[in-house]
Write a protein that holds these residues in place. Structure first.
Motif, PDB file in Angstrom:
ATOM      1  N   TRP A   1       0.443  -6.684  -6.664  1.00  0.00           N
ATOM      2  CA  TRP A   1      -0.615  -5.680  -6.568  1.00  0.00           C
ATOM      3  C   TRP A   1      -0.202  -4.592  -5.589  1.00  0.00           C
TER       4      TRP A   1
ATOM      5  N   ARG B   1     -11.241  -2.900  -8.236  1.00  0.00           N
ATOM      6  CA  ARG B   1     -10.708  -2.430  -6.969  1.00  0.00           C
ATOM      7  C   ARG B   1     -10.596  -0.913  -6.907  1.00  0.00           C
TER       8      ARG B   1
ATOM      9  N   HIS C   1      -9.037   5.288  -3.715  1.00  0.00           N
ATOM     10  CA  HIS C   1      -8.185   4.105  -3.609  1.00  0.00           C
ATOM     11  C   HIS C   1      -8.187   3.361  -4.936  1.00  0.00           C
TER      12      HIS C   1
ATOM     13  N   THR D   1      -6.160  -0.013  -6.981  1.00  0.00           N
ATOM     14  CA  THR D   1      -5.162  -1.076  -6.913  1.00  0.00           C
ATOM     15  C   THR D   1      -4.605  -1.294  -8.317  1.00  0.00           C
TER      16      THR D   1
ATOM     17  N   GLU E   1      -1.826  -1.153  -3.676  1.00  0.00           N
ATOM     18  CA  GLU E   1      -2.968  -0.270  -3.468  1.00  0.00           C
ATOM     19  C   GLU E   1      -2.452   1.150  -3.279  1.00  0.00           C
TER      20      GLU E   1
ATOM     21  N   ALA F   1       0.838  -1.193   0.000  1.00  0.00           N
ATOM     22  CA  ALA F   1       0.000   0.000   0.000  1.00  0.00           C
ATOM     23  C   ALA F   1       0.873   1.243   0.000  1.00  0.00           C
TER      24      ALA F   1
ATOM     25  N   GLN G   1      -3.447   5.032  -2.323  1.00  0.00           N
ATOM     26  CA  GLN G   1      -4.461   5.914  -1.752  1.00  0.00           C
ATOM     27  C   GLN G   1      -4.100   7.344  -2.132  1.00  0.00           C
TER      28      GLN G   1
END
Ligand code: MN
Length: 748
Positions: free
Chosen positions: A340, A313, A330, A332, A342, A279, A344
């Protein structure tokens, strides 16, 4: 202070250093005079707590100072909250009274501190459950006048969790349980994400130290690789954003330990698979000329130029913020090395709301801002508080449900949006529109299709309620609804109905008595209650109205001379209840909280027996705790068991430490579950391992094969988790077996 001084130079230095680190880093305390009042609060609190120490040995005042630091630096509250935090424990723990606070700091600070001080007064020991609920309710009641109380309470809890070793041992489990049960969800609901994750991790660390250590070691191990990947991923984005002239920060943070564990549990996958999703957060300084939403989507477009997005996603919390005020985009995408990631995307303002939650939300909220989802939630909680359910425990459950339930959005036939908790039914919707529509509901058209009022709604449904004038609420309706608004309305309607019935029954009885020439006095009513075996007048009257009580022998009963029966009945009841209390106390005194209760083999006539909880079925080797049930044995739970967590939070005082003693003779029932691809001889191989190789006692095996997929459960008796883990390992090595795991709750 005229008393003897137990603090040495070192203590005094520590106190000064801690206080300096608070006042030298103050944010948003720039009104003239702020600093002077903060200093005054510190002086008074320091005097009041002088010579008091926490269990760790450090001066007590370190705790209030630390809470003040959290309140200011991590939540972003100002001078009044800092002063309140510094003084938050003086009223409860020292001679300095609430009146003193009022005199020295004015009524506002006094009311904030009052909200933080637990309920005084004398609750008896048996009632600890409702006392905790009542305390919590009292804290929430302050929602209606000042949100800061809750935020300071959360800061207080955070510091207590950070220093859980400084708390008395018998309180630790209760504090950790309450934290995961109420405070973490509350922090989440108020948008304090960072604090919420920390509370979860700290509670988890205490409740399941072994698993916590294991995950945190694995995290540490893969740290370097993690940051290398994040850097590699970020480079093209940094390049593009810089070229576009955007001011921004980009950062990657590993997931919290608790959230990793939760995912491992819910998806039943190993650490590596959860950890695989990285992330990254992009926080940009908004360009005042362009709407923030547009800027978010511009950045989205730059990122997806470099990396392909995962189509399902995309989460747009910018167009419609989360109920707690959270805003962000958000997405992905497929990052380097096929992983993957993610991303933000948030503006500086959105980021502050995400990190500081409620406090930041108010800072940014202009006068013209429309009512936010969080405000709506607070309104709901207020309504619940103004109309409290009689049982504080019921209130607590209700509140908890309101914390967790994420919202669904449904539409009226005219297209108006109505927000309801997840799982709400058509009947909830009816009551949400209007109490009268709820009371008269007989069915619902959901997306033009006829449905019963109990039908559960989904986000996006269009709902039309069908009413009838002869409809009225039934008792079962209570099980159809989730919102407290609907529940209260149904209860009210049922109560009115009962009241009417009682009234009618009374009138009926009076007219019958009149026929016999008897006046309906208390004596007559008592005779009837005894004759028909009902506990109170209301049940007598409503029984008459419903025809359950037939007044056939009315004459005979009324004419009968009173015997001693009545008195005897009441005497018996009194004696009975007194005896129970005494037994309860005896049991309490027999157990010493500070020495763990040893789980030996259960023998007859043991001073205290125990039972294995059926909700989590712990066996020797598992981490366990004991719940001292009011009228029987100690129930042994795993600390992670949802039932145990609820108990810890509501009846923490009944939790005791327990420890497995050696069990050579006794074995415990455990269940394992497995699945895989079926082949000839598979079942045979499994049973062979269990019975011949490991010599464990199998009681039940259950296997089904469908479309070549094999699924099964085995019940076995084992002495220790070691046996079980050994068995799981052996089975998982069998060719074709894809998945083996222990089942905690046999009822599922
Ligand atoms: Mn405190």
């Amino acid at each position: 202070m005229g008393n003897k001084d137990f603090f040495d130079e070192e203590d005094k230095k520590l106190i000064q250093a801690e206080y300096d680190s608070l006042v030298n880093n103050l944010i948003r305390c720039n009104k003239p005079g702020d600093r002077e009042v903060i200093d005054k609060a510190f002086r008074i609190a320091n005097d009041a707590h002088w010579n008091m120490r926490r269990k760790s040995g450090e001066p007590y005042i370190i705790h209030p100072i630390s809470v003040a630091k959290i309140v200011n630096q991590e939540i972003g509250l100002g001078a009044k909250s800092i002063i309140t935090a510094l003084l938050h424990d003086v009223v409860e723990d020292t001679d300095y009274t609430l009146d003193n606070v009022k005199r020295d700091f004015g009524p506002k600070i006094a009311s904030l501190i009052d909200g933080l001080t637990k309920i005084s007064g004398t609750y008896n020991k048996e009632n600890t459950a409702s006392m905790q609920a009542e305390n919590f309710r009292k804290m929430l009641l302050t929602l209606s006048d000042d949100m800061r109380v809750i935020l300071i309470k959360i800061a207080d809890r955070l510091h207590n969790m950070r220093t859980l070793d400084s708390m008395p041992e018998h309180k630790r489990m209760k504090i950790a349980g309450e934290t995961i049960f109420l405070y973490a969800p509350l922090a989440h609901r108020l948008g304090l994400y960072a604090i919420k994750s920390e509370l979860e991790d700290l509670s988890f660390k205490f409740r399941q130290p072994h698993i916590y250590d294991e995950i945190s070691a694995k995290l540490k191990h893969s740290e370097k690789k993690f940051y290398a990947l994040i850097n590699k991923f970020s480079l093209p984005i940094i390049d593009k954003l810089s070229k576009a002239g955007t001011q921004f920060d980009i950062s990657g943070r590993p997931k919290s330990i608790f959230s990793i564990w939760k995912k491992m549990q819910s998806k039943n996958v190993p650490f590596e698979e959860i950890y695989d999703v990285l992330a990254v957060r992009v926080v940009f300084e908004p360009d005042p000329g362009i709407p923030e939403k547009t800027q978010c989507w511009n950045i989205y477009s730059m990122i997806t130029d470099s990396y392909l997005p995962k189509p399902d996603r995309l989460r747009d919390w910018v167009s419609r913020p989360k109920p707690n005020g959270y805003e962000a985009l958000h997405v992905t995408v497929m990052g380097p090395e096929g992983k993957w990631v993610e991303v933000q995307i948030r503006s500086r303002r959105m980021d502050e709301i995400a990190e500081r939650g409620y406090a930041a939300h108010w800072k940014y909220k202009g006068d013209s801002a429309q009512e936010n989802e969080l405000d709506k939630w607070i309104k709901k909680i207020r309504a619940m508080l103004e109309n409290p359910l009689e049982d504080p425990m019921e209130f607590l459950d209700e509140f908890k449900m309101n914390l967790f339930s994420s919202e669904i959005m449904v539409f009226t036939p005219k297209g108006t949006l109505v927000s309801l908790p997840k799982g709400a039914s058509a009947l909830d919707f009816a009551y949400e529109i209007h109490t009268e529509i709820g009371n008269k509901a007989i069915g619902a058209k959901i997306n033009y299709k006829l449905n019963p009022i109990s039908a559960v709604l989904m986000s996006g449904d269009q709902v039309e309620i069908i009413t009838s004038d002869i409809a009225k609420p039934e008792k079962e309706w209570l099980s159809y609804v989730r919102t407290s608004k609907a529940k209260e309305a149904i209860k009210d309607a049922l109560k009115t109905e009962t009241t009417n019935r009682i009234q009618k029954g009374m009138e009926l009885l009076e007219s019958k008595l009149k026929e016999l020439g008897v006046s309906p006095n208390a004596e007559v009513v008592r005779k009837l209650m005894l004759a028909y075996d009902v506990p109170n007048k209301d049940e007598l009257y409503s029984g008459i109205e419903l025809g359950i009580i037939k007044l056939d022998n009315l004459k005979k009963i009324v004419r009968k001379t009173p015997g001693k029966n009545v008195i005897k009945y009441w005497e018996l009841k009194l004696i009975g209840s007194k005896k129970e209390t005494r037994e309860e106390q005896d049991k309490t005194e027999k157990i010493d909280r500070n020495v763990p209760f040893l789980l030996r083999e259960n023998v007859e006539n043991a001073e205290q027996s125990y039972e294995i909880a059926e909700c989590c079925n712990p066996i020797p080797g598992d981490e366990v705790l004991g719940y001292r049930s009011p009228d029987g044995p100690i129930i042994i739970h795993k600390p992670k068991c949802p039932v145990a967590i609820r108990i810890m939070s509501n009846e923490g005082n009944r939790i005791i430490a327990v420890k497995w003693a050696i069990h050579k003779l006794v074995s415990f029932l455990a269940r394992i579950e497995m699945s895989g691809i079926d082949r000839i001889g598979l079942v045979n191989e499994i049973t062979n391992i269990i019975s011949s190789e490991l010599k464990v006692n199998m009681t039940n095996i259950n296997i089904s094969v469908q479309n070549g997929i094999f699924e099964g459960t085995i019940d076995i008796y084992v002495h220790h988790t070691k046996d079980l883990n050994n068995l799981i390992l052996k089975i998982s090595n069998i060719k074709g077996i894809e998945n083996v795991k222990r089942v905690e709750d046999f009822s599922k």
